[in-house]
Design a protein around this motif. Structure first.
Motif, PDB file in Angstrom:
ATOM      1  N   UNK A 157       0.772  -1.225   0.000  1.00  0.00           N
ATOM      2  CA  UNK A 157       0.000   0.000   0.000  1.00  0.00           C
ATOM      3  C   UNK A 157       0.806   1.278   0.000  1.00  0.00           C
ATOM      4  N   UNK A 158       2.088   1.210  -0.355  1.00  0.00           N
ATOM      5  CA  UNK A 158       2.907   2.411  -0.442  1.00  0.00           C
ATOM      6  C   UNK A 158       2.502   3.237  -1.668  1.00  0.00           C
ATOM      7  N   UNK A 159       2.706   4.544  -1.581  1.00  0.00           N
ATOM      8  CA  UNK A 159       2.435   5.458  -2.688  1.00  0.00           C
ATOM      9  C   UNK A 159       3.736   5.811  -3.399  1.00  0.00           C
ATOM     10  N   UNK A 160       3.724   5.738  -4.732  1.00  0.00           N
ATOM     11  CA  UNK A 160       4.893   6.120  -5.519  1.00  0.00           C
ATOM     12  C   UNK A 160       4.944   7.638  -5.585  1.00  0.00           C
ATOM     13  N   UNK A 161       5.901   8.232  -4.875  1.00  0.00           N
ATOM     14  CA  UNK A 161       6.010   9.683  -4.812  1.00  0.00           C
ATOM     15  C   UNK A 161       6.711  10.257  -6.047  1.00  0.00           C
ATOM     16  N   UNK A 162       7.607   9.467  -6.630  1.00  0.00           N
ATOM     17  CA  UNK A 162       8.325   9.945  -7.802  1.00  0.00           C
ATOM     18  C   UNK A 162       9.543   9.097  -8.071  1.00  0.00           C
ATOM     19  N   UNK A 163      10.185   9.347  -9.195  1.00  0.00           N
ATOM     20  CA  UNK A 163      11.399   8.628  -9.585  1.00  0.00           C
ATOM     21  C   UNK A 163      12.531   9.636  -9.753  1.00  0.00           C
ATOM     22  N   UNK A 164      13.593   9.425  -9.006  1.00  0.00           N
ATOM     23  CA  UNK A 164      14.772  10.293  -9.062  1.00  0.00           C
ATOM     24  C   UNK A 164      15.716   9.743 -10.126  1.00  0.00           C
ATOM     25  N   UNK A 174      27.292   2.369 -14.756  1.00  0.00           N
ATOM     26  CA  UNK A 174      26.170   3.158 -15.270  1.00  0.00           C
ATOM     27  C   UNK A 174      25.397   3.801 -14.121  1.00  0.00           C
ATOM     28  N   UNK A 175      24.634   4.854 -14.447  1.00  0.00           N
ATOM     29  CA  UNK A 175      23.828   5.533 -13.444  1.00  0.00           C
ATOM     30  C   UNK A 175      22.394   5.042 -13.528  1.00  0.00           C
ATOM     31  N   UNK A 176      21.792   4.780 -12.366  1.00  0.00           N
ATOM     32  CA  UNK A 176      20.443   4.220 -12.355  1.00  0.00           C
ATOM     33  C   UNK A 176      19.471   5.110 -11.589  1.00  0.00           C
ATOM     34  N   UNK A 177      18.210   4.969 -11.972  1.00  0.00           N
ATOM     35  CA  UNK A 177      17.146   5.730 -11.333  1.00  0.00           C
ATOM     36  C   UNK A 177      16.740   5.067 -10.014  1.00  0.00           C
ATOM     37  N   UNK A 178      16.095   5.856  -9.156  1.00  0.00           N
ATOM     38  CA  UNK A 178      15.591   5.339  -7.892  1.00  0.00           C
ATOM     39  C   UNK A 178      14.135   5.769  -7.727  1.00  0.00           C
ATOM     40  N   UNK A 179      13.265   4.818  -7.476  1.00  0.00           N
ATOM     41  CA  UNK A 179      11.866   5.114  -7.176  1.00  0.00           C
ATOM     42  C   UNK A 179      11.724   5.359  -5.677  1.00  0.00           C
ATOM     43  N   UNK A 180      10.921   6.350  -5.315  1.00  0.00           N
ATOM     44  CA  UNK A 180      10.646   6.670  -3.920  1.00  0.00           C
ATOM     45  C   UNK A 180       9.192   6.318  -3.614  1.00  0.00           C
ATOM     46  N   UNK A 181       9.019   5.374  -2.675  1.00  0.00           N
ATOM     47  CA  UNK A 181       7.697   4.930  -2.235  1.00  0.00           C
ATOM     48  C   UNK A 181       7.518   5.301  -0.762  1.00  0.00           C
ATOM     49  N   UNK A 182       6.340   5.792  -0.389  1.00  0.00           N
ATOM     50  CA  UNK A 182       6.100   6.260   0.971  1.00  0.00           C
ATOM     51  C   UNK A 182       4.769   5.740   1.502  1.00  0.00           C
TER      52      UNK A 182
END
Length: 209
Positions: A157-164, A174-182
């Motif tokens: 039930x976490x909310x996806x706040x955004x992807x950095x 390589x550089x990778x993205x990070x999803x932030x869930x709250x």
């Protein structure tokens, strides 16, 4: 006089797992699980790049984990089977996301992946965070390509706040993205985590949950 239970939760029991703070004596068992899972862990976990290491080095790592746990600075748990004999993985509640929050981290050994254990373990940590530690929010950070980890956040039930974008460097450079869930305290009771099977005990073995 009846002793008063005191936090933090040193031992957690879920339906299929036993979670407890690491001990240096767990070094050999931890290494067996990690070494057999390196191909599974390295794409997602920076610390896995530093393995293999010796049992003595692993014991030193676990001493640091235990010291931080005892001092109330960081809370890293071993994940065992219910009998407490086999290391199934590791997890933690980490205070690196600021005041009133914790970040949940978790890994499951390759041979036990795909059985829902990460979700079970993360749900237990969510309950500890809100019911025992009184936190305002819990976060999960994961690579968008790490489909099982993304699924854990969604299931609980976490909310996806955004992807950095391009925030962490992968093992291949390589550089990778990070999803932030709250998950916020006000939303916790309606989340699947609130109904998860859990017993929690303090350092003296007294029941907290």
């Amino acid at each position: 006089m009846t002793p008063i239970p005191c936090g933090p939760a040193y031992t957690l029991q879920t339906a299929r797992t036993l979670l407890r703070c690491w001990s240096p004596a767990d070094a050999a068992r931890a290494l067996r699980a990690i070494d057999a899972s390196l191909d599974h862990l390295r794409p997602w976990l920076d610390w896995a790049r530093h393995y293999p290491i010796s049992v003595e080095q692993q014991a030193a790592v676990l001493r640091r984990f235990r010291g931080s746990f005892d001092l109330g600075q960081d809370f890293t748990y071993a994940v065992f089977d219910r009998g407490g004999t086999e290391v199934l993985g590791g997890c933690g509640l980490h205070p690196r996301v600021g005041e009133g929050g914790r970040e949940i981290g978790y890994w499951i050994a390759a041979q036990h992946a795909g059985q829902g254990l990460a979700t079970e373990v993360a749900a237990a940590l969510v309950r500890v965070a809100f019911e025992l530690d009184g936190l305002r929010r819990v976060e999960i950070h994961c690579d968008p390509l790490n489909v099982p980890s993304v699924a854990v956040a969604r299931k609980l039930g976490f909310t996806h706040e955004g992807t950095l974008r391009q925030r962490l460097q992968a093992a291949d450079g390589s550089w990778r993205d990070i999803m932030l869930w709250t998950l916020l305290a006000e939303d916790y009771r309606a989340s699947p985590a609130a109904a998860s099977n859990l017993e929690a005990f303090d350092v003296l073995g007294q029941k907290l949950l």
